[in-house]
Scaffold this active site. Structure first.
Site, mmCIF file in Angstrom:
data_model
loop_
_atom_site.group_PDB
_atom_site.id
_atom_site.type_symbol
_atom_site.label_atom_id
_atom_site.label_comp_id
_atom_site.label_asym_id
_atom_site.label_seq_id
_atom_site.Cartn_x
_atom_site.Cartn_y
_atom_site.Cartn_z
ATOM 1 N N LYS A 1 -6.375 -8.658 -2.159
ATOM 2 C CA LYS A 1 -7.377 -8.698 -3.305
ATOM 3 C C LYS A 1 -7.767 -9.968 -3.381
ATOM 4 O O LYS A 1 -6.962 -11.113 -3.598
ATOM 5 C CB LYS A 1 -7.102 -7.750 -4.428
ATOM 6 C CG LYS A 1 -6.754 -6.234 -4.086
ATOM 7 C CD LYS A 1 -6.501 -5.858 -5.384
ATOM 8 C CE LYS A 1 -6.233 -4.346 -5.213
ATOM 9 N NZ LYS A 1 -5.973 -3.536 -6.587
ATOM 10 N N ARG B 1 -7.745 11.668 -8.060
ATOM 11 C CA ARG B 1 -9.230 11.670 -7.172
ATOM 12 C C ARG B 1 -10.029 12.563 -7.091
ATOM 13 O O ARG B 1 -11.285 12.579 -6.902
ATOM 14 C CB ARG B 1 -8.924 10.808 -5.829
ATOM 15 C CG ARG B 1 -10.053 10.244 -5.040
ATOM 16 C CD ARG B 1 -9.514 9.783 -4.041
ATOM 17 N NE ARG B 1 -8.829 8.434 -3.835
ATOM 18 C CZ ARG B 1 -8.192 7.924 -3.033
ATOM 19 N NH1 ARG B 1 -8.061 8.651 -2.029
ATOM 20 N NH2 ARG B 1 -7.519 6.651 -3.263
ATOM 21 N N LYS C 1 0.779 -1.345 -0.001
ATOM 22 C CA LYS C 1 0.037 -0.026 0.055
ATOM 23 C C LYS C 1 0.881 1.324 0.125
ATOM 24 O O LYS C 1 1.389 1.631 1.031
ATOM 25 C CB LYS C 1 -0.844 -0.113 1.027
ATOM 26 C CG LYS C 1 -1.965 1.097 1.311
ATOM 27 C CD LYS C 1 -2.920 0.894 2.419
ATOM 28 C CE LYS C 1 -4.321 1.906 2.399
ATOM 29 N NZ LYS C 1 -3.495 3.143 2.711
ATOM 30 N N GLU D 1 -0.672 4.414 -8.332
ATOM 31 C CA GLU D 1 -0.269 5.433 -7.471
ATOM 32 C C GLU D 1 1.004 6.149 -7.691
ATOM 33 O O GLU D 1 1.919 5.430 -8.058
ATOM 34 C CB GLU D 1 -0.137 4.638 -6.127
ATOM 35 C CG GLU D 1 -0.051 5.397 -4.870
ATOM 36 C CD GLU D 1 -1.445 5.600 -4.168
ATOM 37 O OE1 GLU D 1 -1.654 6.287 -3.272
ATOM 38 O OE2 GLU D 1 -2.297 5.260 -4.989
ATOM 39 N N LYS E 1 -2.881 -2.880 7.694
ATOM 40 C CA LYS E 1 -1.843 -1.792 7.919
ATOM 41 C C LYS E 1 -0.750 -2.612 8.725
ATOM 42 O O LYS E 1 -0.657 -3.489 9.224
ATOM 43 C CB LYS E 1 -2.526 -0.678 8.825
ATOM 44 C CG LYS E 1 -3.533 0.195 8.115
ATOM 45 C CD LYS E 1 -2.954 1.048 7.089
ATOM 46 C CE LYS E 1 -3.750 2.013 6.709
ATOM 47 N NZ LYS E 1 -3.821 3.374 7.417
#
Length: 270
Positions: free
Chosen positions: A168, A23, A2, A60, A192
């Site tokens: 996922k 976004r 992430k 990202e 996390k």
């Protein structure tokens, strides 16, 4: 992994990059196509006969830790630097910032040619997109936990900030069946890491008065980098917390960014 960066969407029509969006406010994105084009590793055209007519790739955008050191006087942290660069009015200013990216997912694909998430990543890698080399297929909860521990141990050695892993469901048919809640998919979850810690020294304790009149003791500490951010203040919460942890001026302490946001004192090195 992430990545702690800025989300962007790349839209290809018949293999040509036609739109680049951030976004925005979550409903309407900002058009940042010209700024995204300054990232040389983003394909402007996909030269392949089997590319879908419409292909939306999620990625990202980030700045590497080593690259950030050269420009850190102008920005608070790498994430702010990446976000500010993508919102520049003049793409020539964006081009001066060493932006990088990882492609990780898709939006609209017409016609849909993929059966699995892993198949999608393999294909776009073949088409020239950068995908994270640490992405892999795991089976069962034990493998998931072991992989999480392994990546967390590598975290400090990576040239980019990550704050966890995203898991996922690989099968896209199952993804479709699981569907979404109002604000997140049921087929993906972010797992996390524990907060990053650092050691520093308290040189003063001050009192801050909030809007409501509540007072909060704050430790002034020698500046130290925690999770990519330079920290010089840490909350001590209240008097009871100071007594419980025996926190005093001159102490060497361990601090962490709670929830990776507010710095707090974890313990005193007696």
């Amino acid at each position: 992994p992430k990545i702690d960066g800025i989300s962007a969407t790349l839209i290809y029509e018949k293999g040509l990059l036609s739109k680049g969006l951030s976004r925005g406010d979550g409903t309407i994105g900002e058009d940042i196509l010209e700024n995204l084009k300054t990232i040389s590793s983003i394909p402007k055209k996909i030269n392949s006969s089997d590319v879908p007519n419409l292909l939306e790739i999620r990625c990202e955008i980030y700045i590497g830790k080593k690259d950030f050191i050269k420009i850190q006087d102008n920005f608070a942290n790498p994430r702010n630097a990446a976000g500010g660069s993508l919102r520049q009015k003049n793409p020539k200013d964006t081009a001066k910032i060493p932006l990088k990216y990882f492609a990780y997912g898709f939006g609209a694909v017409e016609p849909m040619k993929f059966l699995k998430q892993s198949e999608f990543l393999k294909k776009i890698s073949y088409w020239g997109f950068k995908i994270n080399p640490l992405s892999q297929i795991t089976t069962g909860i034990d493998e998931i936990e072991n992989h999480h521990l392994k990546i967390e141990s590598l975290r400090q050695t990576l040239d980019y900030d990550i704050d966890g892993l995203v898991y996922k469901i690989n099968d896209l048919t199952l993804q479709k069946r699981l569907g979404n809640t109002s604000n997140s998919p049921r087929w993906a979850t972010a797992y996390k890491f524990s907060a990053e810690k650092a050691t520093t020294k308290i040189h003063d304790i001050i009192i801050q008065v909030g809007r409501t009149g509540a007072i909060t003791p704050v430790a002034k500490v020698d500046p130290v980098t925690v999770g990519g951010v330079v920290v010089s203040n840490a909350t001590l919460h209240n008097e009871d917390e100071i007594r419980r942890k025996d926190i005093r001026i001159g102490d060497t302490i361990q601090i962490q960014r709670a929830g990776d946001v507010i710095p707090q004192v974890v313990s005193v090195d007696i």
